[in-house]
Design a protein around this motif. Structure first.
Motif, PDB file in Angstrom:
ATOM      1  N   LYS A 166     -13.841  -9.376   7.451  1.00 25.90           N
ATOM      2  CA  LYS A 166     -13.366  -9.851   6.145  1.00 25.90           C
ATOM      3  C   LYS A 166     -14.439  -9.677   5.072  1.00 25.90           C
ATOM      4  CE  LYS A 166     -14.668 -14.686   7.014  1.00 25.90           C
ATOM      5  NZ  LYS A 166     -14.161 -16.076   7.098  1.00 25.90           N
ATOM      6  N   GLU A 218      -2.626  -7.020  -5.596  1.00 26.74           N
ATOM      7  CA  GLU A 218      -1.861  -5.880  -6.092  1.00 26.74           C
ATOM      8  C   GLU A 218      -1.305  -5.056  -4.932  1.00 26.74           C
ATOM      9  OE1 GLU A 218      -3.785  -4.576 -10.284  1.00 26.74           O
ATOM     10  OE2 GLU A 218      -5.082  -4.390  -8.538  1.00 26.74           O
ATOM     11  N   LEU A 219      -2.073  -4.951  -3.841  1.00 26.48           N
ATOM     12  CA  LEU A 219      -1.586  -4.224  -2.677  1.00 26.48           C
ATOM     13  C   LEU A 219      -0.371  -4.912  -2.091  1.00 26.48           C
ATOM     14  CD1 LEU A 219      -1.865  -2.009  -0.536  1.00 26.48           C
ATOM     15  CD2 LEU A 219      -3.408  -3.525   0.710  1.00 26.48           C
ATOM     16  N   LEU A 228      -4.620   2.519   1.111  1.00 30.27           N
ATOM     17  CA  LEU A 228      -3.378   1.882   1.557  1.00 30.27           C
ATOM     18  C   LEU A 228      -2.310   1.947   0.467  1.00 30.27           C
ATOM     19  CD1 LEU A 228      -4.816  -1.280   3.362  1.00 30.27           C
ATOM     20  CD2 LEU A 228      -3.960   0.821   4.413  1.00 30.27           C
ATOM     21  N   LYS A 229      -2.714   1.673  -0.775  1.00 32.77           N
ATOM     22  CA  LYS A 229      -1.753   1.716  -1.870  1.00 32.77           C
ATOM     23  C   LYS A 229      -1.234   3.135  -2.080  1.00 32.77           C
ATOM     24  CE  LYS A 229      -0.853   0.465  -6.649  1.00 32.77           C
ATOM     25  NZ  LYS A 229      -1.362  -0.025  -7.943  1.00 32.77           N
ATOM     26  N   HIS A 273     -10.887   1.367  -0.022  1.00 38.55           N
ATOM     27  CA  HIS A 273     -10.089   1.310   1.199  1.00 38.55           C
ATOM     28  C   HIS A 273      -8.704   0.747   0.894  1.00 38.55           C
ATOM     29  CE1 HIS A 273     -13.689   1.573   4.169  1.00 38.55           C
ATOM     30  NE2 HIS A 273     -13.985   2.134   3.009  1.00 38.55           N
ATOM     31  N   LEU A 274      -8.653  -0.236  -0.003  1.00 40.52           N
ATOM     32  CA  LEU A 274      -7.361  -0.753  -0.447  1.00 40.52           C
ATOM     33  C   LEU A 274      -6.589   0.316  -1.208  1.00 40.52           C
ATOM     34  CD1 LEU A 274      -8.369  -4.302  -1.744  1.00 40.52           C
ATOM     35  CD2 LEU A 274      -7.021  -3.795   0.283  1.00 40.52           C
ATOM     36  N   GLN A 275      -7.306   1.129  -1.940  1.00 40.37           N
ATOM     37  CA  GLN A 275      -6.665   2.193  -2.706  1.00 40.37           C
ATOM     38  C   GLN A 275      -5.977   3.195  -1.792  1.00 40.37           C
ATOM     39  OE1 GLN A 275      -9.930   3.678  -5.041  1.00 40.37           O
ATOM     40  NE2 GLN A 275     -10.183   1.736  -6.123  1.00 40.37           N
ATOM     41  N   PHE A 296     -14.253  -4.708   3.149  1.00 43.17           N
ATOM     42  CA  PHE A 296     -13.045  -3.909   2.955  1.00 43.17           C
ATOM     43  C   PHE A 296     -13.001  -3.598   1.458  1.00 43.17           C
ATOM     44  CE2 PHE A 296      -8.754  -2.385   3.230  1.00 43.17           C
ATOM     45  CZ  PHE A 296      -8.655  -1.937   4.548  1.00 43.17           C
ATOM     46  N   ASP A 306      -6.892  -5.016  -6.363  1.00 41.35           N
ATOM     47  CA  ASP A 306      -7.312  -6.007  -5.390  1.00 41.35           C
ATOM     48  C   ASP A 306      -6.205  -6.220  -4.363  1.00 41.35           C
ATOM     49  OD1 ASP A 306      -5.360  -7.561  -6.612  1.00 41.35           O
ATOM     50  OD2 ASP A 306      -6.805  -8.675  -7.830  1.00 41.35           O
ATOM     51  N   MET A 307      -6.443  -7.124  -3.418  1.00 38.47           N
ATOM     52  CA  MET A 307      -5.492  -7.362  -2.343  1.00 38.47           C
ATOM     53  C   MET A 307      -4.143  -7.848  -2.859  1.00 38.47           C
ATOM     54  SD  MET A 307      -4.957  -7.183   0.901  1.00 38.47           S
ATOM     55  CE  MET A 307      -6.533  -7.104   1.756  1.00 38.47           C
ATOM     56  N   PRO A 344     -12.706  -1.861  -2.425  1.00 40.54           N
ATOM     57  CA  PRO A 344     -11.530  -1.438  -3.201  1.00 40.54           C
ATOM     58  C   PRO A 344     -11.020  -0.047  -2.842  1.00 40.54           C
ATOM     59  CG  PRO A 344     -13.103  -2.531  -4.637  1.00 40.54           C
ATOM     60  CD  PRO A 344     -13.777  -2.391  -3.301  1.00 40.54           C
TER      61      PRO A 344
END
Length: 290
Positions: free
Chosen positions: A52, A265-266, A63-64, A59-61, A55, A262-263, A57
């Motif tokens: 936690k 928004e995902l 996924l999005k 990496h979140l991008q 991770f 951010d999370m 941004p």
């Protein structure tokens, strides 16, 4: 610039959530293509090493971006691997154009293609998972050291260097393990009359025709986005290995809407995808009633 249209694109071993993942480069690649089918062939998210505390941004991008491609019409298949094996209990789940599976068979221009991650052939995982996980942490530390070395090399204007690849290629047991893996996958594909067998897992991109006394097939491996930054592409009835380090994708680097996220928004993106699917089903139902 126009995106390249592909029938199928295959990526594997992205290992989101680890220091070795090249998320920005992957986003650049995904922005450069428009595939009808996108196959994520295992170890896309690294649940083994998930923390936690790490991770970022980018990496979140990623996924999005995948969710956005699915909502725009690309059929996405997420094939589970050993590092994301916790998802296997949710296999055969489908949300819109997003499919979660353990393996996949597709017909491509009259030929059968068999996709699976490949960890089933790894003895260390089947018989000593704790040892495999321990090795995974050591590999992660090596990749982190390698990123620092490559940062220094870039400052001096020199090409990047892969420690992990050099070590693997220099250790006979590692080379033998990969060779055994490739042979096992190809033999099983021939036995089951598949024309193509497409794997990941061993982080070694490859395209090779294989033949034994029972028949022949084309063995393909998509490599990874930690050491090699490679993918497989299928179009015009042909497979090829895409290599990011041999391409120039700066115009596609990052979508404007992906630069900050951010999370929350995902999660909103996922909810929106579910909402779109629900509305589509309701609309299709109304059309049938009419």
């Amino acid at each position: 610039m126009k995106k390249r249209k592909l029938e199928v694109a295959v990526i594997s071993d992205v290992h989101l959530g680890t220091y070795g993942c090249h998320a920005d480069e992957l986003i650049a690649y995904l922005n450069s293509i428009k595939p009808r089918k996108l196959i994520l062939n295992g170890d896309f998210v690294d649940i083994w090493q998930f923390s936690k505390h790490y991770f970022p941004p980018a990496h979140l991008q990623v996924l999005k971006k995948i969710i956005g491609m699915a909502s725009s019409g690309t059929e996405v298949f997420y094939i589970t691997g050993n590092h994301d094996e916790m998802l296997r209990k949710f296999a055969d789940m489908k949300v819109g154009n997003f499919n979660l599976v353990n393996k996949l068979v597709l017909e491509l221009d009259g030929k059968k293609a068999w996709f699976f991650h490949g960890d089933v052939f790894d003895v260390s995982i089947r018989h000593a998972k704790w040892l495999a996980k321990l090795g995974s942490y050591g590999y992660g530390a090596l990749i982190l050291l390698n990123r620092f070395i490559n940062w220094l090399l870039r400052l001096r204007g020199k090409e990047r260097y892969s420690l992990a690849k050099r070590i693997k290629n220099g250790v006979k047991s590692a080379v033998k393990r990969v060779n055994n893996f490739e042979k096992a996958a190809a033999d099983l594909a021939v036995e089951n009359n598949y024309d193509y067998v497409i794997c990941g897992h061993v982080h070694k991109p490859k395209k090779e025709h294989y033949e034994n006394k029972h028949g022949k097939c084309l063995y393909l491996n998509s490599g990874d986005w930690v050491e090699n930054l490679t993918a497989l592409e299928y179009s015009f009835k042909r497979w090829k290995i895409y290599r990011y380090n041999e391409d120039k994708l700066s115009p596609f680097y990052v979508d404007e809407d992906l630069k900050s996220m951010d999370m929350n928004e995902l999660i909103a993106s996922i909810i929106d995808l579910r909402s779109q699917q629900k509305k589509k089903k309701e609309k299709d139902g109304e059309s049938l009633d009419e």
